[in-house]
Design an enzyme around this catalytic site. Structure first.
Site, PDB file in Angstrom:
ATOM      1  N   CYS A  12       0.836  -1.212   0.000  1.00 54.85           N
ATOM      2  CA  CYS A  12       0.000   0.000   0.000  1.00 54.85           C
ATOM      3  C   CYS A  12       0.867   1.258   0.000  1.00 54.85           C
ATOM      4  O   CYS A  12       1.527   1.561   0.994  1.00 54.85           O
ATOM      5  CB  CYS A  12      -0.910  -0.056   1.225  1.00 54.85           C
ATOM      6  SG  CYS A  12      -1.800   1.461   1.576  1.00 54.85           S
ATOM      7  N   CYS A  15       0.026   3.831   2.685  1.00 56.46           N
ATOM      8  CA  CYS A  15       0.474   3.335   3.999  1.00 56.46           C
ATOM      9  C   CYS A  15       1.944   3.665   4.209  1.00 56.46           C
ATOM     10  O   CYS A  15       2.350   4.057   5.310  1.00 56.46           O
ATOM     11  CB  CYS A  15       0.264   1.823   4.108  1.00 56.46           C
ATOM     12  SG  CYS A  15      -1.455   1.307   3.909  1.00 56.46           S
TER      13      CYS A  15
END
Length: 85
Positions: A12, A15
């Site tokens: 991600c 993230c």
């Protein structure tokens, strides 16, 4: 006890953008706030338990009760507001 649950995954991009901010918060709060990093790929049951559908998702728990939630890339200030209520 206050906990910040950080739902994320290795793949991600957003993230990864949040990682330095989370590290700063860990240093600032020390043992006042427990930061729990949860990889949704490795712990799908935890994501399901909290109804996490998108990552990154940040959930603040006070005495094991959810008191705040933020989804997506956020500023350090926004996360501090979430944690401090």
């Amino acid at each position: 006890m206050v906990k910040l649950l950080d739902f994320k995954a290795i793949w991600c991009g957003p993230c990864r953008i949040m990682e330095p901010i989370i590290e700063e918060l860990k240093k600032e709060f020390g043992d006042k706030v427990e930061v729990v990093e949860i990889d949704v790929d490795k712990e799908p049951d935890e994501a399901s338990k909290y109804g996490v559908m998108s990552i990154p998702t940040f959930i603040v728990l006070k005495d094991e009760k959810e008191v705040g939630r933020k989804i997506g890339v956020s500023s350090k200030e926004d996360l501090l507001k979430l944690i401090n209520g």
